[in-house]
Design an enzyme around this catalytic site. Structure first.
Site, PDB file in Angstrom:
ATOM      1  N   LYS A 193       2.011  53.446 -12.994  1.00  0.00           N
ATOM      2  CA  LYS A 193       2.354  53.846 -11.629  1.00  0.00           C
ATOM      3  C   LYS A 193       1.618  52.969 -10.624  1.00  0.00           C
ATOM      4  O   LYS A 193       0.530  52.460 -10.905  1.00  0.00           O
ATOM      5  CB  LYS A 193       2.071  55.331 -11.403  1.00  0.00           C
ATOM      6  N   LYS A 237      -8.626  59.372 -15.824  1.00  0.00           N
ATOM      7  CA  LYS A 237      -9.668  58.976 -14.871  1.00  0.00           C
ATOM      8  C   LYS A 237     -11.054  58.976 -15.489  1.00  0.00           C
ATOM      9  O   LYS A 237     -11.916  58.211 -15.072  1.00  0.00           O
ATOM     10  CB  LYS A 237      -9.629  59.870 -13.620  1.00  0.00           C
ATOM     11  N   LYS A 289      -3.845  53.058  -6.158  1.00  0.00           N
ATOM     12  CA  LYS A 289      -4.953  52.470  -5.401  1.00  0.00           C
ATOM     13  C   LYS A 289      -5.968  51.829  -6.332  1.00  0.00           C
ATOM     14  O   LYS A 289      -6.677  50.911  -5.937  1.00  0.00           O
ATOM     15  CB  LYS A 289      -5.708  53.576  -4.649  1.00  0.00           C
TER      16      LYS A 289
END
Ligand code: ADP
Ligand code: NA
Length: 350
Positions: free
Chosen positions: A215, A113, A218
């Protein structure tokens, strides 16, 4: 022994997708029977990657609406949002002092991230797993249903609980708040339980429909990569029809899915939606082409998701109902978290 208690959370960021549903929310629903469950919209976590959210209240309501629409009973269990219970942040600070920098440096989600310019990531993003440990342990919860991506964070929560228990062992004995448990074969007088991750089912890690190595998320820029819980029937149908596959048909044995991540993902999704094993799905569809399997998957996905989507829409039209659920849930959660924090302050000597 600790009383069995289930806790999990979902962030109010972006659209909920099929990965969130199959990896988490659907399993929250199943765990209600026979367990005491606490399900949280983790709005404080939503600040870690992005500080300003114009639509935070509506995002928070929509996660709560998804919980209720999927079948969580907010009367028997607790549904609330994290920022309503400041005890989470209080315990997180203590855990920041318990956790070691070396432990945090191993967290792969932070590396993903934070991206290339890690120096510019927020301190909150770095400390996220410590707040997550506090979310769980402020209720002394024992079982945490999550997707596979959260496994490392739950191991960290166990490390934090263990170090707190050992470092404060004398204080825990003196105050009398501990519970006798065994860790491995060792008897331990513990204040915090060793949380058990509940990662399972046929789809613990739902993959992107466009790339079987990533994966479903969002944050994927391609909307075709995920099925959103708010997608209508046309969108679901289009996304599954366009889902990436290989030229072969479906194998009749699980082994035949090896090295075929896209095929494996679609079979796993079918299995999870139908409440079957992947082997059962292959017993039915083995030898068939995707041109047969995909329409069956579309029909199944619509049958399962449409009632939830409809109920979410209905709930979102009447915000006062959801707001009342969150308010009441927040009061109940706060009372329970404060019981823990009073003891923790006592153990520490505050
Ligand atoms: P996201 O990862 O999409 O930002 P959250 O972090 O709020 O969503 O995760 C909510 C729950 O959904 C967590 O238990 C997480 O493990 C689960 N989850 C998220 N993505 C997937 C996926 N692709 N497959 C299975 N579970 C997932
Ligand atoms: Na996640």
């Amino acid at each position: 022994e600790f009383k069995k208690l289930v806790f999990s959370g979902v962030q109010p960021t972006g659209n909920l997708h099929l990965g969130n549903y199959l990896g988490a929310i659907r399993r929250f629903v199943a765990l209600q029977e026979g367990n005491d469950c606490i399900y949280c919209v983790v709005d404080m976590h939503a600040l870690t990657a992005q500080l300003v959210h114009e639509d935070m209240p509506s995002q928070t309501r929509s996660i709560a609406a998804a919980f209720i629409a999927a079948g969580i009973d907010p009367e028997k269990h607790i549904v609330f949002n994290q920022s309503a219970v400041p005890q989470h942040a209080e315990l997180a600070w203590i855990f920041n002092c318990v956790a070691r920098i070396g432990w945090m440096n191993r967290m792969t989600q932070f590396k993903d991230k934070a991206g290339k310019d890690r120096e510019q990531a927020s301190l909150g993003l770095y400390a996220y797993p410590s707040l997550m440990a506090a979310d769980i342990l402020v209720y002394r919860a024992t079982h945490v249903p999550v997707g596979e991506d959260q496994k490392q964070h739950l191991e960290l929560a166990r490390d934090i609980a263990m170090k707190f228990n050992l470092d404060y062992a004398e204080h825990i004995s003196r105050t009398g708040y501990g519970v006798d448990i065994t860790v491995g074969n060792e008897p331990v007088h513990a204040y915090f339980p060793m949380v058990e991750p509940l990662i399972g089912g046929p789809a613990p890690r739902v993959m992107s429909l466009r790339d079987g190595t990533k994966k479903m998320s969002k944050s994927d820029p391609s909307d075709l990569s995920r099925i959103n819980l708010m997608d209508d029937e046309d969108a679901i149908s289009k996304k599954i029809r366009k889902a990436k596959t290989d030229p072969d048909g479906l194998p009749s044995e699980i082994d035949g899915l090896q090295g075929r991540p896209e095929a494996d993902n679609l079979v796993a999704i079918y299995a999870a939606l139908a409440d079957k094993s992947k082997a059962d799905v292959l017993a039915e569809f083995g030898g068939q082409q995707f041109s047969i399997f995909k329409p069956a998957l579309v029909e199944l996905a619509i049958n399962v998701l449409a009632p939830i989507t409809g109920e979410m829409r209905r709930l979102m039209d009447d915000t006062s109902h959801i707001d009342a659920i969150l308010r009441k849930g927040g009061e109940r959660a706060r009372a329970r978290a404060e019981v823990t924090m009073r003891q923790v302050r006592d153990i520490i000597g505050f």
